[in-house]
Design a protein around this motif. Structure first.
Motif, short mmCIF file in Angstrom:
data_model
loop_
_atom_site.label_atom_id
_atom_site.label_comp_id
_atom_site.label_asym_id
_atom_site.label_seq_id
_atom_site.Cartn_x
_atom_site.Cartn_y
_atom_site.Cartn_z
N LEU A 25 11.20 -8.43 14.41
CA LEU A 25 9.95 -9.19 14.46
C LEU A 25 10.10 -10.33 15.45
CD1 LEU A 25 9.14 -9.54 10.65
CD2 LEU A 25 7.64 -8.46 12.32
N TYR A 26 9.08 -10.54 16.25
CA TYR A 26 9.04 -11.70 17.14
C TYR A 26 7.87 -12.58 16.67
CZ TYR A 26 12.30 -9.10 20.03
OH TYR A 26 13.40 -8.41 20.48
N ILE A 27 8.22 -13.73 16.11
CA ILE A 27 7.24 -14.60 15.46
C ILE A 27 7.04 -15.85 16.31
CG2 ILE A 27 6.67 -15.89 13.38
CD1 ILE A 27 8.49 -14.00 11.82
N PRO A 28 5.83 -16.10 16.80
CA PRO A 28 5.61 -17.29 17.62
C PRO A 28 5.73 -18.56 16.79
CG PRO A 28 3.53 -16.20 17.14
CD PRO A 28 4.62 -15.30 16.64
N SER A 29 6.16 -19.63 17.44
CA SER A 29 6.28 -20.91 16.75
C SER A 29 4.91 -21.42 16.34
CB SER A 29 6.95 -21.94 17.67
OG SER A 29 8.26 -21.54 18.01
#
Length: 294
Positions: A283-287
């Motif tokens: 998963l790539y979760i934006p800040s």
């Protein structure tokens, strides 16, 4: 009027049922969470769990679809569980059968985590410890279960959660998963000591995805003890969460079965999902922007 009591594990301890259509489900010794595990009874079970957690009275009106009966439930917390008065009000109410209880907030997190299966499995496992008189284990896992449910019920109207809180709920969830799988797997969470665990991330994405993979792996044969590794890497603009789960079937089978509601939420939050070799998902979760607490 119908009256019955359940203990903290959902076991019916006393019944006084006057409605024949209810008596087949409500019998001493049965587990209420199991008897009412179908989708039509979800509001009732949610109300019971919330009453147990908050130690507060709840009044619920809902339909039990198979018989198209409308019930008014008065749910009272007791020292050992719940006391429930159940009244058939079909004649006095013609509201729609799928009306949601207004007194109960939507338990989105709980439904995404388990759809009640996880709750039933966990309570049955704790009951096993109680029957074996293993008080220490029963108390330990009841405390873990209570803390997880408390976290799930925490107000998340902002749609955000601290990474530290999400990691704590993941830890509790995996501990409870281990007890009803007889420690069939081990798990580790890896992250740098420099990780900012107080940064905000979108709520109800990591844990529901992990729970989905866990439920999909139930019943699959394993050669030896399975492993679940979660690796967290922090960057300036995003956090990557790698889930390497040897319990799951090879991708893309698990990926294709991810619930549409969870995929929609990920898309709305700008979260991307990447498949890798074997059963690895990242998963790539934006800040999230920081929120000043008052």
């Amino acid at each position: 009027m119908n009256f019955f009591t359940v203990n903290n594990d959902g076991l019916l301890t006393y019944t006084n049922i006057n409605d024949a259509r209810l008596s087949e489900h409500i019998q001493p010794g049965r587990n209420l969470w199991v008897e009412y595990a179908d989708d039509s009874a979800v509001p009732f079970v949610q109300a019971c769990l919330q009453a147990l957690h908050d130690r507060t009275y709840i009044m619920l009106e809902t339909n039990y679809i198979p018989e198209e009966i409308r019930w008014r439930m008065h749910i009272y917390p007791t020292e050992g569980g719940l006391a429930i008065y159940c009244i058939n009000i079909s004649r006095e109410s013609q509201t729609q059968a799928d009306e949601q209880p207004v007194s109960i907030p939507p338990l989105t997190g709980l439904r995404w985590i388990s759809n009640l299966q996880f709750v039933v499995y966990t309570l049955n496992s704790i009951q096993h410890y109680i029957i074996r008189k293993d008080v220490e284990s029963a108390v330990h896992y009841l405390a873990s279960f209570s803390r997880l449910i408390r976290g799930v019920l925490t107000d998340t109207e902002s749609g955000k959660i601290r990474l530290a809180d999400e990691l704590e709920m993941i830890r509790l969830y995996l501990q409870l998963e281990q007890i009803h799988t007889d420690d069939a797997f081990t798990w580790h969470i890896y992250f740098s000591s420099q990780l900012n665990s107080y940064r905000w991330i979108p709520a109800w994405i990591i844990l529901p995805l992990l729970a989905h993979k866990t439920m999909a792996s139930h019943g699959r044969p394993n050669n030896g003890k399975a492993m679940l590794n979660i690796t967290i890497i922090e960057n300036q603009d995003y956090i990557s969460i790698k889930i390497d789960d040897s319990r799951s079937a090879p991708e893309p089978e698990i990926y294709q079965a991810i619930p549409a509601a969870l995929m929609d939420r990920m898309q709305a939050e700008g979260v991307s999902l990447q498949q890798e070799a074997g059963s690895i998902l990242t998963l790539y979760i934006p800040s999230q922007p920081e929120t000043k607490e008052i």
